[in-house]
Design a protein around this motif. Structure first.
Motif, PDB file in Angstrom:
ATOM      1  N   PHE A  70     -31.117  20.624  -6.560  1.00 18.52           N
ATOM      2  CA  PHE A  70     -29.768  20.312  -6.080  1.00 18.52           C
ATOM      3  C   PHE A  70     -29.279  18.985  -6.657  1.00 18.52           C
ATOM      4  CE2 PHE A  70     -30.304  23.301  -2.404  1.00 18.52           C
ATOM      5  CZ  PHE A  70     -29.125  23.998  -2.587  1.00 18.52           C
ATOM      6  N   LEU A  71     -30.141  17.975  -6.642  1.00 18.74           N
ATOM      7  CA  LEU A  71     -29.748  16.667  -7.173  1.00 18.74           C
ATOM      8  C   LEU A  71     -29.442  16.740  -8.667  1.00 18.74           C
ATOM      9  CD1 LEU A  71     -32.315  14.450  -5.249  1.00 18.74           C
ATOM     10  CD2 LEU A  71     -29.818  14.370  -4.989  1.00 18.74           C
ATOM     11  N   LEU A  72     -30.253  17.484  -9.406  1.00 16.25           N
ATOM     12  CA  LEU A  72     -30.024  17.619 -10.846  1.00 16.25           C
ATOM     13  C   LEU A  72     -28.736  18.381 -11.144  1.00 16.25           C
ATOM     14  CD1 LEU A  72     -33.653  18.356 -12.084  1.00 16.25           C
ATOM     15  CD2 LEU A  72     -32.320  16.253 -12.416  1.00 16.25           C
ATOM     16  N   ARG A  73     -28.493  19.448 -10.399  1.00 19.57           N
ATOM     17  CA  ARG A  73     -27.260  20.206 -10.623  1.00 19.57           C
ATOM     18  C   ARG A  73     -26.041  19.357 -10.288  1.00 19.57           C
ATOM     19  NH1 ARG A  73     -25.763  25.764  -7.594  1.00 19.57           N
ATOM     20  NH2 ARG A  73     -25.090  24.282  -6.018  1.00 19.57           N
ATOM     21  N   LYS A  74     -26.112  18.602  -9.203  1.00 18.56           N
ATOM     22  CA  LYS A  74     -24.999  17.731  -8.825  1.00 18.56           C
ATOM     23  C   LYS A  74     -24.793  16.642  -9.885  1.00 18.56           C
ATOM     24  CE  LYS A  74     -21.712  16.482  -6.217  1.00 18.56           C
ATOM     25  NZ  LYS A  74     -20.469  17.223  -6.323  1.00 18.56           N
ATOM     26  N   MET A  99     -16.861  25.789 -12.288  1.00 19.83           N
ATOM     27  CA  MET A  99     -17.831  25.264 -13.257  1.00 19.83           C
ATOM     28  C   MET A  99     -17.980  26.203 -14.453  1.00 19.83           C
ATOM     29  SD  MET A  99     -19.681  22.759 -14.218  1.00 19.83           S
ATOM     30  CE  MET A  99     -19.443  21.758 -12.787  1.00 19.83           C
ATOM     31  N   ARG A 100     -17.968  27.492 -14.233  1.00 18.34           N
ATOM     32  CA  ARG A 100     -18.103  28.445 -15.346  1.00 18.34           C
ATOM     33  C   ARG A 100     -16.938  28.280 -16.333  1.00 18.34           C
ATOM     34  NH1 ARG A 100     -21.100  30.221 -18.841  1.00 18.34           N
ATOM     35  NH2 ARG A 100     -20.595  32.237 -19.661  1.00 18.34           N
ATOM     36  N   THR A 101     -15.737  28.089 -15.816  1.00 16.50           N
ATOM     37  CA  THR A 101     -14.567  27.874 -16.671  1.00 16.50           C
ATOM     38  C   THR A 101     -14.725  26.571 -17.449  1.00 16.50           C
ATOM     39  OG1 THR A 101     -13.192  29.065 -15.098  1.00 16.50           O
ATOM     40  CG2 THR A 101     -12.051  27.647 -16.682  1.00 16.50           C
ATOM     41  N   LEU A 139     -30.579  25.595 -13.023  1.00 21.52           N
ATOM     42  CA  LEU A 139     -30.558  24.803 -11.792  1.00 21.52           C
ATOM     43  C   LEU A 139     -29.943  25.587 -10.641  1.00 21.52           C
ATOM     44  CD1 LEU A 139     -29.624  21.375 -13.348  1.00 21.52           C
ATOM     45  CD2 LEU A 139     -31.781  21.956 -12.198  1.00 21.52           C
ATOM     46  N   SER A 140     -28.911  26.358 -10.923  1.00 24.09           N
ATOM     47  CA  SER A 140     -28.301  27.180  -9.881  1.00 24.09           C
ATOM     48  C   SER A 140     -29.297  28.195  -9.338  1.00 24.09           C
ATOM     49  CB  SER A 140     -27.055  27.893 -10.412  1.00 24.09           C
ATOM     50  OG  SER A 140     -26.041  26.953 -10.659  1.00 24.09           O
ATOM     51  N   ALA A 141     -30.044  28.811 -10.221  1.00 20.10           N
ATOM     52  CA  ALA A 141     -31.065  29.772  -9.788  1.00 20.10           C
ATOM     53  C   ALA A 141     -32.137  29.074  -8.954  1.00 20.10           C
ATOM     54  CB  ALA A 141     -31.691  30.457 -11.001  1.00 20.10           C
TER      55      ALA A 141
END
Length: 120
Positions: free
Chosen positions: A29-33, A55-57, A81-83
């Motif tokens: 979570f911290l890395l994705r953020k 985010m995808r866009t 990271l989302s996974a």
């Protein structure tokens, strides 16, 4: 110190502690953020308004404003990271080695997307 730098440092601290509990998901979570915060900063400099898109866009638009390799790497890191952030009853949590590799990748990407240092 930028928000994404603080988030990367926090992720590193959690990753180093690596004890019991939800530390793998917390690290993810911290890395994705951190990556999302860096993207927001990037869009504020490159094309104001894009940071409000999904985010995808943002990742699809990134290839036009950064090099193709960086855009691909951002997309791959964000997907991994989302996974890792989601609970899957049939999958193991990411390992410390996998999270360390993602941490290193996010650090490189934040450097690539960061402001260009002034030339002397």
């Amino acid at each position: 110190m930028t928000t994404h730098t603080r988030l990367l440092d926090a992720a590193d601290t959690v990753l180093r502690s690596g004890g019991r509990g939800p530390w793998p998901r917390t690290t993810a979570f911290l890395l994705r953020k951190a990556l999302e915060s860096c993207m927001c900063d990037f869009w504020h400099r490159a094309q104001l308004g894009v940071e409000r898109c999904r985010m995808r866009t943002q990742m699809l638009c990134l290839a036009r404003y950064a090099d193709e390799s960086t855009a691909r790497r951002v997309s791959g890191a964000w997907a991994a990271l989302s996974a890792a952030c989601h609970y899957h009853g049939y999958e193991l949590n990411p390992t410390a080695g996998e999270l360390r590799a993602l941490h290193d990748e996010v650090r490189v990407l934040t450097e690539r997307l960061g402001p260009v240092p002034p030339s002397l």
